[in-house]
Design an enzyme around this catalytic site. Sequence first.
Site, PDB file in Angstrom:
ATOM      1  N   CYS A 123      34.486  14.846  52.893  1.00 38.41           N
ATOM      2  CA  CYS A 123      33.239  15.180  52.204  1.00 38.41           C
ATOM      3  C   CYS A 123      33.302  16.489  51.424  1.00 38.41           C
ATOM      4  CB  CYS A 123      32.091  15.208  53.202  1.00 38.41           C
ATOM      5  SG  CYS A 123      31.837  13.608  54.010  1.00 38.41           S
TER       6      CYS A 123
ATOM      7  N   HIS B 141      25.409  22.465  52.509  1.00 34.84           N
ATOM      8  CA  HIS B 141      26.059  21.188  52.782  1.00 34.84           C
ATOM      9  C   HIS B 141      25.163  20.306  53.647  1.00 34.84           C
ATOM     10  CE1 HIS B 141      29.170  18.248  53.709  1.00 34.84           C
ATOM     11  NE2 HIS B 141      28.909  18.412  54.992  1.00 34.84           N
TER      12      HIS B 141
ATOM     13  N   LYS C 210      20.638  17.021  49.803  1.00 31.45           N
ATOM     14  CA  LYS C 210      20.865  15.786  50.555  1.00 31.45           C
ATOM     15  C   LYS C 210      19.579  15.272  51.195  1.00 31.45           C
ATOM     16  CE  LYS C 210      25.766  16.602  51.624  1.00 31.45           C
ATOM     17  NZ  LYS C 210      25.933  18.004  51.196  1.00 31.45           N
TER      18      LYS C 210
ATOM     19  N   HIS D  66      23.719  11.657  52.051  1.00 34.00           N
ATOM     20  CA  HIS D  66      25.042  12.280  51.976  1.00 34.00           C
ATOM     21  C   HIS D  66      25.943  11.497  51.027  1.00 34.00           C
ATOM     22  CE1 HIS D  66      28.505  14.504  52.700  1.00 34.00           C
ATOM     23  NE2 HIS D  66      28.771  14.211  53.962  1.00 34.00           N
TER      24      HIS D  66
ATOM     25  N   PHE E 190      31.598  20.740  53.463  1.00 33.79           N
ATOM     26  CA  PHE E 190      32.439  20.687  54.652  1.00 33.79           C
ATOM     27  C   PHE E 190      32.767  19.232  54.964  1.00 33.79           C
ATOM     28  CE2 PHE E 190      29.259  24.209  55.637  1.00 33.79           C
ATOM     29  CZ  PHE E 190      30.019  25.192  55.009  1.00 33.79           C
TER      30      PHE E 190
ATOM     31  N   PHE F 171      35.184  16.047  57.347  1.00 35.67           N
ATOM     32  CA  PHE F 171      35.950  15.642  58.517  1.00 35.67           C
ATOM     33  C   PHE F 171      37.355  16.234  58.448  1.00 35.67           C
ATOM     34  CE2 PHE F 171      33.612  11.400  59.617  1.00 35.67           C
ATOM     35  CZ  PHE F 171      32.650  12.117  60.289  1.00 35.67           C
TER      36      PHE F 171
END
Length: 405
Positions: free
Chosen positions: A163, A300, A329, A334, A391, A393
């Site tokens: 992401c 984020h 968002k 997202h 940010f 995974f």
Amino acid sequence: MSQRVVITGIGIYSCLGKNLGEVTQSLYTGKSGIVFDQVRKDFGFRSALTGMVEEPDLKNYLSRRQRVGMHQPAIYAYMATHEALALSGLDIDFLETTETGIIYGNDSTAASVVEAVDKVREKHDTTLIGSGAIFQNMNSTVNMNLSTIFKLKGINFTLSAACASGSHSIGMGYLMISQGLQERVICGGAQEINASAMASFDGLGTFSVRESEPEKASRPFDRDRDGLIPSGGAATVILESYEAAVKRGAPILGELIGYGFSSNGDHISNPSIDGQTRSLQMALKQAGISVKEVDYINAHATSTPVGDGSEARAIYEVFGADVPVSSTKSMTGHECWMAGASEIVYSLLMMRNSFIAPNINFENPDEDSARINIVPETKEQEINCFLSNSFGFGGTNSTLIVRKI
């Protein structure tokens, strides 16, 4: 000597609108792009919520031969890039005779892979898949297609970083230009939005199940948030050296002055305050500015309990309580691989029109979000400098800082 890096074009195709004008209006009015999708519920999704992004018909833009290798990520990215190039004053004749690169963020091509494999299972003959499938299936589908269509002659690769992909693509373009390796780079992020792409994500139980109120389901920083909502589309940001932009009389929308990055080096999916803080501090140090010079932070924050809380603590640790913060968002859901690029576009639109888009559905702060200055309603304010966090995974973090010239 380091080159100054400016933004001369932006384009967007998202659940907030199909172009910059529509998206600006949605941002200003706090309009949500989240819907209930019965197809997902029938498919077996725990949550049928999604940002709704219509797939455009490219027949009026491209020949069949140009379209055959394109699936959702490349299709969305074409629309965003077409708009960005027009705003920047770049045409194919110019691109074909200059060194213009492309670094685009993308981290999945799930639907096209599933479709190709299903066809083989049904027909028991790989020759019936079609010649375009291989170009649709590869993760570099956006770069392969756009570099061919727009006759690009510079650097050409896909950046895959979960992401944070869209944000890192802009950061890498910034480094290429600042070091004098390229004069111009088309950057961005694309995200397919279909059941195949999001099924495994839904299976983690991280999506909101507030299905009776789709527009209220994405609630970044709110105490009553219960998960994120997937979304997608594409966003393009054209970077150029300041000298190259001035030479060709290009519009300058902003200057990219800072790129911070870090790796958490810890849990594969849980966020890290330390990792986020290091990314923020690196961007500020590279930009050579103080925290008080940042007028707005596009967070984020995805509407997950753990993720939002960690970012709120990181922002408070670095910036304190005063700087205005919102997560777009709350309206888009997202946008995953494209989010780091789209949120630069959203923030630039706010800068151009002197307002801060609201963090909608922020009604009750929790212990962490109460400590920072979250903007719940549209705020008229001049923005001379903004910061955007992304940010992903695997613990990848990216922070970009843009200021007005």
